[in-house]
Write an enzyme that holds these catalytic residues in place. Structure first.
Site: not given
Ligand code: 5GP
Ligand code: MN
Length: 529
Positions: A275-276, A279, A315-316, A425, A476
């Site tokens: 979450h950098n 991203h 957003h993060d 996202d 995945q």
């Molecule tokens: P974010 O935290 O980035 O706002 O919300 C997205 C969340 O969805 C991530 O924290 C993570 O838990 C999940 N997520 C996003 N992309 C992926 C991915 O490619 N694979 C998996 N397993 N989870 C993901």
């Molecule tokens: Mn995010």
């Protein structure tokens, strides 16, 4: 052989070569380049592999495997480091730069890198003499490997007392142990400030006008490769997005204010595995791409586009690398402040408006009070919608609207905007595999950091974050089947053109990870039998 392990063998300074068989008559290319203040010369034949040529320049730059190299030609344009690199003269030398350490990896202590290098050298020497790698060397190598792996799963941001204490390097200090949102405090280092200032200087020295038409067009597509760009360049590209959507003219945004705002946003992303700022850039770039691909400029108001792009960007903000479940279970300050209700998303949004509250960063300052209120309301809704705990609630609303979707209906528009931010996202798997796969490594690294901490603190551990239970394919296949495909298909119903841009790549990713999952099960099979 005495003493040979003390120093890695040196290469002759000033000249590096990819193997060219003597007298082979093969045409060789001579490349002159400047690296670390030295003028050097590389020589390789046209049939050298791309990997060998990259390794050649990596060695010349004394760069490690995780460094990113960039080659500039005499005009200052970036050129691809490949066997097709154009030969040049000493006067028109290229400039080779080690841009940054790959953020996906964590810098290894130099002693460990050095030990690995010496072991590798010892192995080649002994193999030359004896014909095979002796067990003692294989054993040593696997020790170094496992030591590196342990280190890699700890980000520098949250390098924990536990991690340092098992190395015998750190004595836990009660007060220092637990901080607010992240289990360990982030001690601001001068070098971080210096690095940021360097990025700021570079960013301000570049002009968005320098970005070519080709890059501007590429920026509008999901195949854009974020790993090719350094932070200052990403800031310029963000500036291009605001400019090319005509936000500067439509909302009377002064270019310096936009630059200050973007730089503050960059400073408020933490140096953590997933979450950098990278991203943040990817999510914003995907949103930008979607706006163009779906021709949203002709379907929604400009102000809605501003809300969506700025929400993606913010957003993060200040994500600590530990999710809401952790915040709540560990009863962090964030969970206390927001009463366990989307603590992170509330925080990201509050940080965003904290930045906008500074007049020199306030891109909304020339708008009316009404307009500001509308944009603030929209951003709050979009950012809070990124809490995955609300995923099905929002997707189901969108599904119900789908058959009668109306771009002039305020409720419909609001849900669509939330869906667009949500899609952006979690859109890594919609990108080319070479771009997407490293993101998964980053995500798992952050998950494992969290679950390791949870184990140490006796908190509940989610199986999908547990290094003992999850693998890349297992993570995945379910995420794509149960989250990505249903969400992306729904958006594709409204915008059929997205099928090829986001749905097909995600289906390919599912195939790729399903194959990988099957292969790893087949491998396990006979061993268990
Ligand atoms: P974010 O935290 O980035 O706002 O919300 C997205 C969340 O969805 C991530 O924290 C993570 O838990 C999940 N997520 C996003 N992309 C992926 C991915 O490619 N694979 C998996 N397993 N989870 C993901
Ligand atoms: Mn995010």
């Amino acid at each position: 052989m005495d003493g040979w392990m003390d120093e890695p063998p040196e290469r002759p300074l000033g000249k590096v070569q990819c193997h060219v068989p003597p007298g082979s008559g093969m045409t060789t290319k001579i490349i002159h380049f400047m690296v670390n203040g030295r003028l050097e010369q590389a020589e390789f034949s046209a049939d050298c592999s791309a990997a060998d040529v990259k390794d050649l320049f990596r060695a010349a730059a004394e760069a490690g495997p995780h460094h990113i190299l960039k080659m500039y030609n005499a005009n200052g344009s970036v050129v691809n480091i490949s066997p097709r690199l154009e030969a040049n003269s000493e006067e028109s030398y290229y400039r080779l730069e080690v841009v940054a350490s790959d953020l996906r990896s964590v810098a290894m202590p130099p002693e460990l890198d050095n030990m690995e290098y010496r072991l590798h050298h010892l192995e080649s020497r002994v193999t030359e003499d004896v014909g095979k790698t002796p067990d003692i060397i294989s054993g040593l190598k696997s020790h170094v490997e496992s030591f590196k792996r342990k280190l890699e799963f700890h980000s520098p941001h949250c390098q924990s007392a536990e991690h340092l204490s098992w190395m015998g390097l750190f004595k836990a200090d009660g007060d220092q142990q637990l901080s607010k949102f992240c289990p360990k405090p982030k001690t601001p280092q001068l070098s971080v400030q210096e690095e940021r200032q360097q990025v700021r200087r570079k960013f301000l020295n570049m002009s968005s006008l320098q970005v070519t038409e080709e890059v501007r067009e590429h920026l509008k597509t999901p195949i854009f490769d974020n790993w090719q760009w350094e932070e200052a360049e990403m800031l310029v590209l963000l500036q291009v997005m605001y400019t090319d959507l005509d936000f500067l003219t439509a909302f009377h945004i002064e270019p310096e204010v936009l630059q200050n705002f973007l730089f503050e946003v960059y400073c408020h992303y933490n140096n953590i595995p997933f979450h950098n700022f990278q991203h943040c850039f990817c999510v914003t770039q995907m949103m930008y791409g979607l706006i163009w691909l779906t021709d949203l400029r002709n379907k929604l108001g400009r102000v809605d586009l501003l809300i969506m792009l700025t929400s993606a960007l913010c957003h993060d903000l200040d994500h600590p690398g530990y999710n809401n479940v952790y915040q709540i279970n560990a009863q962090t300050d964030l969970a206390l402040r927001y009463n366990d209700i989307s603590p992170l998303e509330n925080h990201h949004c509050a940080v965003a408006f904290g930045i906008l509250s500074k007049p020199e960063c306030n891109i909304l300052k020339n708008l009316t009070g009404e307009q500001y209120k509308h944009i603030r309301g929209g951003m709050i809704k979009c950012i809070l919608a990124t809490d995955m705990a609300r995923h099905y609630e929002i997707l189901n609303k969108f599904k119900l609207m789908q058959p009668v979707f109306d771009f002039t209906n305020q409720d419909h528009k609001e849900v669509l905007m939330k869906i667009m931010v949500k899609v952006s996202d979690i859109s890594n798997e919609a990108r080319p595999m070479a771009v997407a796969e490293p993101w998964l490594d980053c995500l798992l690294q952050e998950f494992f950091n969290q679950s390791d901490t949870e184990k140490l603190k006796g908190l509940p551990v989610a199986p999908f974050m547990d290094r003992d239970k999850v693998s890349k394919p297992s993570s995945q296949t379910s995420f794509i089947r149960f989250v990505l495909l249903p969400l992306f298909s729904e958006l594709t119903k409204l915008f059929p053109c997205l099928e090829q841009h986001i749905l097909e790549p995600v289906r390919r990713a599912l195939e790729y990870y399903s194959d990988m999952e099957r292969a790893s099960k087949d491998e396990e099979g006979p061993a268990k039998a």
